[in-house]
Design a protein around this motif. Structure first.
Motif, PDB file in Angstrom:
ATOM      1  N   SER A   1       1.540   4.100  -2.762  1.00  0.00           N
ATOM      2  CA  SER A   1       0.968   5.402  -2.402  1.00  0.00           C
ATOM      3  C   SER A   1       2.305   6.576  -1.979  1.00  0.00           C
ATOM      4  O   SER A   1       2.197   7.427  -1.388  1.00  0.00           O
ATOM      5  CB  SER A   1       0.145   5.514  -1.315  1.00  0.00           C
ATOM      6  OG  SER A   1       0.751   4.866  -0.212  1.00  0.00           O
TER       7      SER A   1
ATOM      8  N   GLU B   1       1.982   9.911  -3.098  1.00  0.00           N
ATOM      9  CA  GLU B   1       0.928  10.881  -2.399  1.00  0.00           C
ATOM     10  C   GLU B   1       1.319  11.156  -1.060  1.00  0.00           C
ATOM     11  O   GLU B   1       0.999  12.320  -0.581  1.00  0.00           O
ATOM     12  CB  GLU B   1      -0.316   9.965  -2.367  1.00  0.00           C
ATOM     13  CG  GLU B   1      -1.534  10.644  -1.663  1.00  0.00           C
ATOM     14  CD  GLU B   1      -3.199   9.694  -1.715  1.00  0.00           C
ATOM     15  OE1 GLU B   1      -3.734  10.130  -0.935  1.00  0.00           O
ATOM     16  OE2 GLU B   1      -2.830   8.579  -2.383  1.00  0.00           O
ATOM     17  N   ILE B   2       1.976  10.099  -0.381  1.00  0.00           N
ATOM     18  CA  ILE B   2       2.142  10.308   0.892  1.00  0.00           C
ATOM     19  C   ILE B   2       3.328  11.566   1.096  1.00  0.00           C
ATOM     20  O   ILE B   2       3.348  12.275   2.205  1.00  0.00           O
ATOM     21  CB  ILE B   2       2.864   8.868   1.676  1.00  0.00           C
ATOM     22  CG1 ILE B   2       1.698   7.790   1.815  1.00  0.00           C
ATOM     23  CG2 ILE B   2       3.377   9.339   3.067  1.00  0.00           C
ATOM     24  CD1 ILE B   2       2.173   6.744   2.122  1.00  0.00           C
TER      25      ILE B   2
ATOM     26  N   LYS C   1       0.899  -1.153  -0.114  1.00  0.00           N
ATOM     27  CA  LYS C   1       0.024  -0.024  -0.120  1.00  0.00           C
ATOM     28  C   LYS C   1       0.720   1.168  -0.100  1.00  0.00           C
ATOM     29  O   LYS C   1       0.578   2.273  -0.911  1.00  0.00           O
ATOM     30  CB  LYS C   1      -1.016  -0.049   1.233  1.00  0.00           C
ATOM     31  CG  LYS C   1      -1.947   1.131   1.457  1.00  0.00           C
ATOM     32  CD  LYS C   1      -2.794   0.944   2.571  1.00  0.00           C
ATOM     33  CE  LYS C   1      -3.587   2.375   2.587  1.00  0.00           C
ATOM     34  NZ  LYS C   1      -4.532   2.345   3.976  1.00  0.00           N
ATOM     35  N   ASN C   2       1.824   1.203   0.952  1.00  0.00           N
ATOM     36  CA  ASN C   2       2.906   2.408   0.861  1.00  0.00           C
ATOM     37  C   ASN C   2       3.591   2.525  -0.387  1.00  0.00           C
ATOM     38  O   ASN C   2       3.998   3.687  -0.769  1.00  0.00           O
ATOM     39  CB  ASN C   2       3.683   2.299   2.219  1.00  0.00           C
ATOM     40  CG  ASN C   2       3.017   2.550   3.589  1.00  0.00           C
ATOM     41  OD1 ASN C   2       1.796   3.239   3.464  1.00  0.00           O
ATOM     42  ND2 ASN C   2       3.595   1.818   4.475  1.00  0.00           N
TER      43      ASN C   2
END
Length: 738
Positions: free
Chosen positions: A103, A106-107, A99-100
Motif C-alpha cells: 500500500s 496509496e499511503i 501490508k505497507n
C-alpha cells in the motif's frame, strides 16, 4: 685530661664512661643490622609467593586456550542455523511490513493530501510508518548481505517517494516555525503539532544512532536533526526580523538611526513578550525556548549593531547608537521590561558591543565633538564680535548689568553635550566635561586676544565704535558670568568628586578671566584718563595756583564715567573703583614730583598746600561716594597728598628735616628722589640743606619704623622713568638707602 697528679684519681671514672659509650654504639649497630635482615627476609618471602601465583595463572591460561580451540569447531557447525535465523528474521520483517509494502503508493497519496490540508501530525504518522517499513527491510537486507547493493537499491527505489514526502513535510514545518510568533497567537495547536513532530524525529534519530553503534547500519537520511534545523530557521527568522527594520530613507532622513533602533526595540520587546506568554507553553521545558530566543535575538542584535558601528557615523549617530546599546537595551523599555521579569535578568545579559568597539566609537565621538566644539566656539566668538560694533547698548541681565549672549550660548552648548554624554555613561560625562573645560580654557585665551584687538582698534579712532565703553563693560561682566557658569557646570556634572585635571583647568581659566577683566578695567580707565590728560597736566602749575578748576573737572568727568561703570558687576566694579582712585592720586603726586612749579614765597607755599589739602578732600569725597556699597579705605590714599602738603606748608625751614623725617617714618618706602623733588617744589631749600637732609635720612634708614605704611612705592612706582638723570638735575650724588 691527665695533666696533674691529682687527676689520676679520675682514670677509672673516665674508663667507665668510655666503656658505656662503646657499648651504646655497638647496641645501635646490632639493632640496625637486625632490622635490615628482617626486611630482606620479608622481601624474599613475598617474591616466592608471587612466583607461585604466576605459575598458577599460566596453567589457567593454557586450559582456556585449549577450551577455545575446541569451541571453534562447534561454532562452525552452527553456521547453517545462523543463516536460517537471519533468513527467518528477514521473512518476518517482510511479512510484518507486507501490508505497507503493497500500500506504499496509496499511503504516499494520503500523506501528500494531509500535508496539503495542513494535517501535519497525521501526515507525519503515515510518513513514520513508511520510513519504518523501508528501514526495517533495508536493515534485514544489510544483516543478510551488506555487500548486496542491488537489493538495497531496489528497496530504496521502491520507497523513493518517502524522501520527497519527508522534504515536503519539513518545508511545511519550517514555514510554521518561521511564522511562529503569528501562528502562536492564531492557532497555537499548529505550533504544538510541529514541536511534537520534531520531538518524534529526535527520538527516531537517537534510536537509529544507537542501532548504528551496535550493528553499523543507519538509513541514508538519518539523523535528520530537525531540532537543530528548527533552531537554524528561528535564527534566520530573527535575523531577517532585525534586518527588515532598516529604513529606505536613510540618505534624506537625519533621524534614520533613531527610528531604526526604536523599531528594533519595539519588535524585540513584542516578540519576547509573545515568546514568554504564549510560545513557552507550546514547547517542552527542556527546550528552554525563552532562553533560546534571548540568545538568538542577542546574537542578531549584536551582529546588526556591529554593522552599524563599522559605518561612518556622525557624532549624533554615535551618541544614539551608544545610548541605545549601553542604556536602552537593558532599560525598562526593553530587556528590563516588567513583562519579561523575572525570567529575563538584565544583569546577566552580555554586552552587544565589545569594550574595544565601544572605546573606538567613544574615541571617534570625542574627536568629532572636539572639532565641533572648536567650530561652535569660534562661530560664537565671531557673532559676539559683531555685536561689539553695534550702535546700541548691550543687553542687560535682571540686575541691570551689561552682558552679551556669548556665555549663555557657550554654556548652553556645553550643557547639551553633557546631557547627551550623561545618557551614555558616567565616564564619558567626565571626559566631555574635561573636554569642554579644556576648550573653554583655549577659547578664553582667544577671547582675551580679541578683546585686546577691540581695544587697539578703538584707540585708532576713539569715536568708533560708538558704544565701546558699554561693550567693554559687557566683556568684563562676561568674565564673572563665565566664572559662575563654570562653577555651576562642575557642581552639576562633577558632584563632589575632585579631578586633578579639572582643578588645573579651573585655576587656569580663573587666571585668564581675571586677566581679561583686569585688561578691560584698565581699558576703561585709559578712556577716563585720556579725557583727563589735559586737566591732569594743569595740576601743580602756575595756572593751577592761579585758581583753575582742573580738579573739579576731573571729579565731574570721573563721576560721569562711573555712571556707566555702575553697569559693571560688583567684583570688578570694586576693582575699577579702587584702581581709578589709585590712578587719580598717582597722577596728582606725579604732578608734584615732576616739579612743574617751584613756590617763590611762603605765601605761595601756604596757598598751594591748602589747595592740595582741599583737592585731597574732594577726591576723598568723590571716591567715598563711588565706593558706596563695598569697603574701601579712601582716606589712606588721599592722606598721602595731605602729608605731602604738610611738608610744603611748613614755614620754618629749620623744622624741615623734622617734617620730612615724619613723612619718611609714615611712608618708609619713599625714595630720595621723591624727597628731593619735594624740596625743589618748596623753592626755599638750599643745595647744602637738601644734601644734608637726604644724607641724614640715609644714615637713619636702618632704623625705619616697621609699622610704617607701605604706600608710597605703590602710588609712585612709575613717577621717575630715569632716576639717574633726576638725581643729577637736583644735585644728589651717591646711592640712596631710603
Amino acid at each position: 685530661m691527665l695533666q696533674r697528679p691529682d687527676q689520676l684519681d679520675k682514670v677509672e671514672q673516665y674508663r667507665r664512661r668510655e666503656a658505656r659509650k662503646k657499648a651504646s654504639v655497638e647496641a645501635r649497630l646490632k639493632a640496625a643490622i637486625q632490622s635490615q635482615l628482617d626486611g630482606v627476609r620479608t622481601g624474599l618471602t613475598q617474591l616466592h609467593n608471587a612466583l607461585s601465583d604466576v605459575k598458577n595463572i599460566q596453567g589457567s591460561l593454557g586450559d582456556v586456550s585449549k577450551d577455545w580451540r575446541q569451541s571453534i569447531n562447534t561454532i562452525e557447525s552452527l553456521k547453517d542455523v545462523k543463516d536460517a535465523v537471519v533468513q527467518h528474521s528477514q521473512l518476518a520483517a517482510a511479512v510484518e511490513n507486507l501490508k505497507n509494502i503493497f500500500s506504499v503508493p496509496e499511503i504516499v497519496r494520503e500523506t501528500e493530501e494531509l500535508i496539503v490540508h495542513g494535517d501535519l501530525l497525521q501526515a507525519h504518522r503515515k510518513l513514520m510508518d513508511l520510513e519504518c517499513s523501508r528501514d526495517d527491510l533495508m536493515y534485514e537486507q544489510y544483516r543478510m548481505d551488506s555487500k548486496n547493493s542491488r537489493d538495497m537499491n531496489l528497496i530504496q527505489i521502491y520507497f523513493g517517494q518517502v524522501q520527497k514526502l519527508s522534504d515536503e513535510l519539513a518545508k511545511q514545518l519550517w514555514m510554521v516555525v518561521q511564522r511562529s510568533s503569528v501562528t502562536v497567537r492564531r492557532d497555537p495547536t499548529m505550533l504544538v503539532s510541529v514541536v511534537r513532530i520534531i520531538e518524534r524525529e529526535e527520538k527516531i534519530d537517537r534510536r537509529m544512532l544507537d542501532r548504528k553503534k551496535q550493528t553499523g547500519f543507519i538509513p541514508h537520511d538519518r539523523p535528520k536533526k530537525w531540532k537543530e534545523k528548527m533552531l537554524e530557521v528561528l535564527q534566520k527568522t530573527v535575523t531577517n526580523r532585525i534586518e527588515g527594520t532598516q529604513a529606505d530613507t536613510r540618505e534624506s532622513d537625519k533621524m534614520w538611526l533613531v527610528r531604526h533602533l526604536e523599531i528594533i526595540r519595539r519588535y524585540v520587546l513584542d516578540d519576547l513578550q509573545v515568546v514568554k506568554n504564549l510560545m513557552v507553553q507550546c514547547f517542552p521545558p527542556h527546550y528552554e525556548i525563552l532562553k533560546q530566543f534571548l540568545g538568538l535575538y542577542h546574537d542578531a542584535l549584536s551582529s546588526r549593531i556591529q554593522e552599524l558601528a563599522s559605518e561612518d557615523l556622525e557624532a549624533n549617530e554615535i551618541v544614539s547608537l551608544l545610548t541605545w546599546v549601553l542604556n536602552t537595551y537593558q532599560s525598562s523599555e526593553m530587556m528590563g521590561h516588567i513583562d519579561l521579569a523575572p525570567e529575563v535578568n538584565v544583569n546577566n545579559l552580555r554586552p552587544l558591543l565589545s569594550r574595544d568597539v565601544v572605546d573606538l566609537l567613544l574615541n571617534k565621538y570625542m574627536s568629532t565633538l572636539t572639532s565641533n566644539i572648536i567650530g561652535w566656539l569660534r562661530k560664537a566668538l565671531e557673532t559676539d564680535k559683531k555685536d561689539w560694533l553695534k550702535n546700541a547698548d548691550p543687553e542687560a541681565d535682571q540686575d541691570g548689568y551689561y552682558q552679551t549672549t556669548l556665555p549663555a550660548i557657550v554654556f548652553q552648548m556645553f550643557e547639551q553635550n553633557l546631557q547627551v554624554a550623561t545618557q551614555i555613561s558616567e565616564d564619558l560625562k567626565k571626559k566631555v566635561l574635561l573636554l569642554c573645560l579644556q576648550q573653554m580654557s583655549s577659547f578664553l585665551i582667544r577671547y582675551k586676544e580679541e578683546a585686546q584687538l577691540y581695544k587697539e582698534e578703538h584707540l585708532k579712532n576713539r569715536q568708533l565704535p560708538a558704544f565701546y565703553v558699554q561693550y567693554m563693560i559687557a566683556i568684563i561682566n562676561n568674565c564673572q558670568t563665565f566664572k559662575e557658569s563654570i562653577v555651576s557646570l562642575k557642581r552639576k556634572y562633577l558632584k563632589n568628586e575632585v579631578e586633578e585635571g579639572i582643578q588645573g583647568n579651573q585655576s587656569s581659566m580663573d587666571a585668564t578671566l581675571d586677566a581679561i577683566a583686569k585688561d578691560g578695567c584698565s581699558s576703561l580707565l585709559e578712556e577716563v584718563f585720556m579725557d583727563l590728560e589735559q586737566h591732569l597736566s594743569d595740576l601743580m602749575t602756575r595756572k593751577w595756583l592761579a585758581g583753575t578748576n582742573s580738579v573739579d573737572t576731573i571729579c565731574v568727568t570721573v563721576e560721569d564715567y562711573f555712571n556707566d561703570f555702575a553697569k559693571i558687576k560688583p567684583p570688578y566694579k570694586k576693582n575699577v573703583t579702587i584702581e581709578a582712585h589709585r590712578r587719580v592720586v598717582v597722577e596728582y603726586i606725579r604732578a608734584i614730583m615732576q616739579k612743574r612749579i617751584s613756590f617763590r614765597s611762603a605765601e605761595e607755599r601756604k596757598e598751594g598746600a591748602e589747595r592740595m589739602i582741599k583737592e585731597a578732600d574732594q577726591f576723598r569725597f568723590l571716591f567715598k561716594k563711588l565706593a558706596s556699597g563695598f569697603d574701601e579705605d579712601t582716606d589712606r590714599l588721599c592722606d598721602t597728598i595731605t602729608a605731602i602738603a604738610e611738608v610744603l606748608k611748613l614755614t620754618d625751614p629749620s623744622l624741615l628735616y623734622l617734617e620730612v623725617s615724619t613723612l619718611v617714618s609714615k611712608y618708609p618706602d619713599i625714595r630720595d628722589e621723591h624727597i628731593a623733588a619735594l624740596l625743589v617744589v618748596r623753592g626755599d631749600a638750599t643745595r647744602e640743606l637738601k644734601q644734608t637732609i637726604i644724607e641724614t635720612l640715609n644714615q637713619r634708614s636702618s632704623h625705619q619704623n616697621p609699622n610704617g605704611v607701605v604706600m608710597f612705592a605703590k602710588l609712585a612706582e612709575h613717577l621717575f622713568k630715569e632716576p639717574k638723570k633726576m638725581k643729577e638735575a637736583i644735585g644728589i650724588t651717591g646711592k640712596s638707602k631710603i
